[in-house]
Write a protein that holds these residues in place. Structure first.
Motif, mmCIF file in Angstrom:
data_model
loop_
_atom_site.group_PDB
_atom_site.id
_atom_site.type_symbol
_atom_site.label_atom_id
_atom_site.label_comp_id
_atom_site.label_asym_id
_atom_site.label_seq_id
_atom_site.Cartn_x
_atom_site.Cartn_y
_atom_site.Cartn_z
ATOM 1 N N GLY B 50 0.809 -1.207 0.000
ATOM 2 C CA GLY B 50 0.000 0.000 0.000
ATOM 3 C C GLY B 50 0.845 1.259 0.000
ATOM 4 O O GLY B 50 2.070 1.212 0.139
ATOM 5 N N ALA B 52 0.973 5.545 1.483
ATOM 6 C CA ALA B 52 0.513 6.342 2.610
ATOM 7 C C ALA B 52 -0.783 7.063 2.244
ATOM 8 O O ALA B 52 -0.981 7.424 1.073
ATOM 9 N N PRO B 53 -1.694 7.280 3.207
ATOM 10 C CA PRO B 53 -2.996 7.903 2.885
ATOM 11 C C PRO B 53 -2.906 9.407 2.683
ATOM 12 O O PRO B 53 -3.650 10.155 3.284
ATOM 13 N N ILE B 54 -1.991 9.844 1.834
ATOM 14 C CA ILE B 54 -1.858 11.267 1.535
ATOM 15 C C ILE B 54 -1.851 11.425 0.024
ATOM 16 O O ILE B 54 -1.013 10.842 -0.671
ATOM 17 N N MET B 55 -2.807 12.193 -0.497
ATOM 18 C CA MET B 55 -2.931 12.313 -1.959
ATOM 19 C C MET B 55 -1.867 13.252 -2.494
ATOM 20 O O MET B 55 -1.459 14.205 -1.849
ATOM 21 N N GLU B 56 -1.415 12.931 -3.715
ATOM 22 C CA GLU B 56 -0.475 13.816 -4.393
ATOM 23 C C GLU B 56 -1.175 14.482 -5.556
ATOM 24 O O GLU B 56 -2.231 14.052 -6.003
ATOM 25 N N LYS B 57 -0.527 15.534 -6.042
ATOM 26 C CA LYS B 57 -1.101 16.276 -7.166
ATOM 27 C C LYS B 57 -1.168 15.385 -8.400
ATOM 28 O O LYS B 57 -0.240 14.652 -8.698
ATOM 29 N N ILE B 61 -8.518 9.726 -8.073
ATOM 30 C CA ILE B 61 -9.067 9.271 -6.795
ATOM 31 C C ILE B 61 -9.264 7.755 -6.794
ATOM 32 O O ILE B 61 -8.988 7.078 -5.806
ATOM 33 N N PHE B 64 -5.987 6.124 -6.251
ATOM 34 C CA PHE B 64 -5.568 6.322 -4.859
ATOM 35 C C PHE B 64 -6.325 5.380 -3.936
ATOM 36 O O PHE B 64 -5.745 4.743 -3.050
ATOM 37 N N ALA B 65 -7.650 5.282 -4.169
ATOM 38 C CA ALA B 65 -8.478 4.475 -3.265
ATOM 39 C C ALA B 65 -8.132 3.001 -3.378
ATOM 40 O O ALA B 65 -8.322 2.247 -2.430
ATOM 41 N N THR B 68 -4.309 2.741 -1.247
ATOM 42 C CA THR B 68 -3.915 3.301 0.047
ATOM 43 C C THR B 68 -4.172 2.325 1.200
ATOM 44 O O THR B 68 -5.000 1.416 1.089
ATOM 45 N N VAL B 69 -3.445 2.548 2.312
ATOM 46 C CA VAL B 69 -3.715 1.785 3.528
ATOM 47 C C VAL B 69 -4.886 2.444 4.248
ATOM 48 O O VAL B 69 -5.326 3.531 3.885
#
Lengths: 187, 115, 163
Positions: B50, B52-57, B61, B64-65, B68-69
């Motif tokens: 996984g 980290a639960p921090i979105m990048e530019k 989505i 990302f979903a 992520t952990v």
């Protein structure tokens, strides 16, 4: 990855055993510091940078508080006479808890599959997919902490406040004067 | 397997709380138990490979979903760590107060002085 | 000379500002990068605790006295609560992110995320000042144990150097 985590955990277990079994209070406190910093590396490996930062800083403060509490006292060594009966009771109790724990841990899903994959209606799924749109924060942990579950943070602030009040009440100056008077009376 | 090692760490802390007589040692055992519980909660949310639960530019989505952990245990553990520090300070101040009153950190010694 | 050696004092004088700045950065960018009010607040407290340890209590209290710290503690909690209460007026519920609903900022910019940066600042003030208070309370207590004539230890709470 999993092997590295296991090695780190074994290191932490060794640190914990030293911290509990050593006779010197100062080395015991330092071993707890080793366990805490290992924990912070483990958080970083588990992709949780927020908690890793917090854990490092809190660990530093924790060490400072514990050392201030122990080092200025004259007694750093401790006696180690134990009651045999108490140790046996503790051992039996611990074995019972350990057997129960193994049974309970086997019922959990395998390591690496979070609960949000198994249950589609888990709240985490909403937080992840809607978090940026609903709160505008790129850091989802921050969004959960201060928007979705802000009551939690409010409770945390209350607990911290109460902890300080308790500390002040325990260590206040007025009580100090009374103790001084008693000492003077004895003299 | 990882869960089991965490549980061993927890049991060590429990053993310390039950058998030790020095109050500072009991506080240290409680700290170790707290570490074990925090680690266990974060382990529950880990996803294999996984991010980290921090979105990048410029990240989708959906993408990302899917990677992520779980961020929920992380948020709860973050508050638990800071609360742990407050509780630790409270316990240490209790220890200092008891030391002031009885001149020792030993529990059985305290009992004897009182009786 | 109170406090630690000259080396420690010089390094502290150079480093304390950077630690404080790093704490501020962690707090203010908590909604975009790892960090937030909790971690940043503890770092702010650490910068003052470093000052206390390296110099003395008096030097640290010149820049942040105990009364100011306890007031900051209450102010942080009050800011946090008033943001939550304003949510009822503007958004219709406790802790509603009303700024983001009224005027959503562009994502990934500093001015986005509505109340979250404000809450981060409030939490940072609260956590930092309360942890500094805890440290001051704990370090104010000094117990001097000395032997009395009959060999039993008695506890003396009086100051070493009476004024």
């Amino acid at each position: 990855m999993v092997e590295m985590l296991g090695l780190l955990l074994i290191f932490m277990i060794i640190g914990a055993v030293i911290a509990i079994e050593t006779k010197n209070l100062l080395s015991s406190v330092i071993s707890v510091g080793a366990v805490g910093f290992g924990l912070s590396i483990a958080f970083l490996m588990l992709r949780a940078p927020d908690i890793a930062i917090t854990q490092v800083v809190v660990e530093v403060l924790c060490l400072v508080i514990l050392i201030r509490a122990t080092i200025s006292r004259d007694v750093t060594g401790i006696s180690c006479d134990r009651e045999f009966f108490a140790v046996v009771c503790a051992a039996v109790f611990l074995i019972a808890i350990f057997l129960f724990g193994i049974k309970a841990l086997l019922a959990l899903p395998e390591f690496g599959t979070p609960v949000m994959l198994l249950i589609k209606s888990a709240p985490t799924n909403t937080y992840i997919s809607e978090g940026l749109k609903q709160t505008g924060a790129a850091n989802i942990v921050s969004a959960i902490l201060l928007d979705y579950r802000a009551y939690d943070t409010l409770g945390e602030a209350t607990v911290l406040f109460t902890a300080i009040l308790g500390g002040l009440a325990i260590l206040r100056r007025k009580a100090k004067k009374e103790v001084t008077q008693i000492v003077e009376d004895k003299e | 397997m990882i869960y089991l090692l965490t549980f061993v760490l927890f049991s060590i802390g429990l053993y310390g709380v039950v058998t030790k007589k020095n109050t500072v040692k009991i506080v240290i055992s409680l700290v170790i138990m707290e570490y074990a519980v925090n680690l266990f909660l974060v382990l529950l949310g880990y996803r294999k490979g996984g991010i980290a639960p921090i979105m990048e530019k410029g990240q989708e989505i959906q993408e990302f979903a899917a990677a992520t952990v779980d961020p929920l245990p992380q948020a709860l553990v973050l508050t638990a760590i800071v609360i742990g520090l407050g509780v630790l300070a409270l316990m240490v101040s209790l220890c200092i107060r008891l030391y002031e009153k009885y001149g020792t950190f030993d529990i059985s010694e305290m009992k004897r002085l009182k009786g | 000379m109170k406090g630690m050696t000259l080396i420690v004092k010089t390094v502290t004088r150079w480093v304390k500002g950077f630690i404080f700045l790093f704490g501020l950065y962690i707090i203010l960018f908590g909604h975009l990068t790892p960090g937030g009010g909790f971690a940043g607040g503890v770092i702010l407290a650490c910068s003052y605790i470093l000052l206390t340890l390296a110099y003395s209590k008096e030097v640290a209290h010149r820049s942040l006295s105990r009364a100011v710290a306890s007031e900051l503690d209450s102010v942080g909690a009050l800011i946090f609560l008033s943001i939550a209460l304003l949510g009822i007026y503007f958004g219709g519920g406790f802790f509603v992110n009303f700024i983001h609903r009224l005027s959503p900022g562009e994502p990934f910019r500093f001015l986005s995320a509505g109340i979250i940066p404000l809450c981060n600042v409030a939490i940072g003030i609260k956590v930092g000042s309360s942890l500094f208070m805890i440290f001051v309370i704990l370090s104010a207590m000094r117990v001097i144990v000395r032997k009395s004539d009959n060999g039993r230890e008695i506890i003396d709470n009086r100051r070493k150097h009476p004024r």
